[in-house]
Scaffold this motif. Structure first.
Motif, short mmCIF file in Angstrom:
data_model
loop_
_atom_site.label_atom_id
_atom_site.label_comp_id
_atom_site.label_asym_id
_atom_site.label_seq_id
_atom_site.Cartn_x
_atom_site.Cartn_y
_atom_site.Cartn_z
N ALA A 200 -38.60 -16.79 -45.41
CA ALA A 200 -39.50 -15.98 -44.92
C ALA A 200 -40.05 -15.35 -46.05
O ALA A 200 -41.23 -14.76 -46.09
N GLU A 201 -38.93 -14.93 -47.42
CA GLU A 201 -39.84 -13.98 -48.51
C GLU A 201 -41.33 -14.84 -48.94
O GLU A 201 -42.01 -14.00 -49.54
N THR A 202 -41.87 -15.67 -48.92
CA THR A 202 -42.16 -16.31 -49.46
C THR A 202 -43.87 -16.62 -48.49
O THR A 202 -44.92 -16.69 -49.13
N ARG A 203 -43.79 -15.97 -47.47
CA ARG A 203 -44.70 -17.07 -46.55
C ARG A 203 -45.30 -15.51 -46.01
O ARG A 203 -46.17 -15.21 -44.52
N VAL A 204 -44.55 -14.23 -45.56
CA VAL A 204 -44.53 -13.30 -45.21
C VAL A 204 -45.25 -12.80 -44.77
O VAL A 204 -45.94 -11.61 -44.14
N LYS A 205 -46.63 -12.38 -46.25
CA LYS A 205 -47.74 -12.14 -46.91
C LYS A 205 -48.71 -11.85 -45.65
O LYS A 205 -49.34 -11.49 -45.39
N ASP A 206 -48.93 -13.98 -45.46
CA ASP A 206 -49.66 -13.96 -44.54
C ASP A 206 -49.56 -14.07 -43.43
O ASP A 206 -50.58 -13.71 -42.41
N PHE A 207 -48.19 -13.80 -43.10
CA PHE A 207 -48.20 -13.85 -41.48
C PHE A 207 -47.96 -12.13 -40.96
O PHE A 207 -48.52 -12.13 -39.73
N ILE A 208 -47.87 -11.03 -41.82
CA ILE A 208 -48.14 -10.00 -42.10
C ILE A 208 -49.82 -9.94 -41.67
O ILE A 208 -49.58 -9.57 -40.55
N THR A 209 -50.48 -10.28 -42.53
CA THR A 209 -51.58 -9.89 -42.24
C THR A 209 -52.24 -10.39 -40.36
O THR A 209 -53.24 -10.14 -40.20
N ASP A 210 -51.56 -11.51 -40.50
CA ASP A 210 -52.07 -12.84 -39.55
C ASP A 210 -51.80 -11.55 -37.72
O ASP A 210 -52.93 -11.18 -36.92
N VAL A 211 -50.77 -11.13 -38.28
CA VAL A 211 -50.24 -9.92 -36.86
C VAL A 211 -51.25 -8.55 -37.21
O VAL A 211 -51.57 -8.06 -35.39
#
Length: 310
Positions: A200-211
């Motif tokens: 999760a630590e390496t992918r969370v930046k883009d996912f938070i942007t989506d949310v």
């Protein structure tokens, strides 16, 4: 008359040497670059070279100095000698100024510089100091400058905490690239989003942007949970879990936000909302919600029976 006699005598001597050489069969001539050293050595042995009065003392001193310098370099003590000498001459480090630090303390920086009482400004290795300071957890980059006669200026650029990552039972602050900074301690960073799960630590930046494109839903999120490093779940503040599909999660997010806006879905007595199937939305009720639903169904059935009797 005296000048003429000297020239005649020199000419006579030269003629005598050439004559003697020809008689004995000697025809050897020194190379040009050896003639001056040879003449100097000949004059030295003949006592015709003037040696200064203290030449021996100077030569002996130079010999001992060269021997000491060789021993200093061979033994690896040259840096210590330079530090002591330059600090004695007035270049001792008197002040270290640290700028650009919010999380890194001045004491930590001083510890990485490894300064002692004999360290001089001239003897300080700037590149080595920069590398040592860059190893501190919050430091992104560092610049070390010498300001004569006795000041060291350290300029820091620090990393920014982006989220709190929970991996098993360990909590860590991570930056936007997912790199760990320091272990998390409750306090000033409690408002950061919580990220859970391996990967999760390496992918969370883009996912938070989506949310964040769905602000009504994003404001209710307490944690972003990575499942099997394939897809995401949203854990809301009221405990409801929104289970998103592996592909096109943005479409599911838009649907959940619309259902909550129209039917207050996320405020009901539910445990989870499963959006993993494209053709349906599956809702798991809480025990209280299930009891209320069963009661409602019974009331509807009774009402329907009463209507038929009437």
């Amino acid at each position: 008359m005296l000048a003429l006699k000297k020239k005649a005598k020199a000419h006579y001597n030269a003629q005598s040497v050439r004559h003697a050489s020809s008689v004995q069969g000697i025809a050897f001539v020194l190379p040009k670059f050896l003639r001056k050293p040879f003449r100097f050595i000949a004059r030295l042995f003949q006592g015709r070279v003037h040696i200064p009065r203290f030449a021996g003392t100077i030569g002996l001193t130079g010999f001992f100095a060269a021997t000491g310098a060789y021993g200093m370099v061979a033994g690896g003590h040259s840096e210590d000698v330079v530090k002591v000498t330059t600090s004695t001459l007035g270049f001792a480090i008197e002040r270290v100024e640290v700028v650009g630090n919010a999380e890194t303390s001045d004491i930590d920086v001083l510890g990485q510089l490894n300064l002692d009482g004999s360290t001089s400004l001239m003897g300080l290795n700037v590149e080595r100091a920069r590398e040592e300071i860059s190893q501190l957890p919050w430091v992104e980059s560092a610049e070390v400058r010498k300001i004569y006669p006795g000041t060291v200026l350290v300029s820091l650029e620090e990393r920014k905490a982006h989220a709190i990552w929970q991996n098993d039972d360990a909590l860590s602050l991570i930056d936007a690239d997912g790199k760990e900074i320091v272990p998390y301690r409750s306090g000033r960073y409690a408002q950061l989003p919580l990220v859970v799960g391996d990967g999760a630590e390496t992918r969370v930046k883009d996912f938070i942007t989506d949310v964040s494109a769905f602000p009504e839903l994003a404001s209710k999120v307490r944690a972003y949970v990575r499942v099997a490093d394939r897809r995401w779940d949203l854990l809301l503040e009221n405990g409801v879990r929104v289970m998103l599909p592996e592909f096109e999660p943005q479409k599911a997010l838009a649907q959940v936000e619309q259902l909550d806006r129209d039917q207050h879905l996320l405020s009901r007595d539910i445990v989870s909302v499963d959006m993993r199937l494209n053709d349906r939305v599956t809702v798991l009720l809480t025990e209280t919600g299930q009891v209320a639903r069963e009661k409602l169904l019974k009331e509807r059935q009774q009402a329907a029976r009463a209507g038929k009797r009437a």
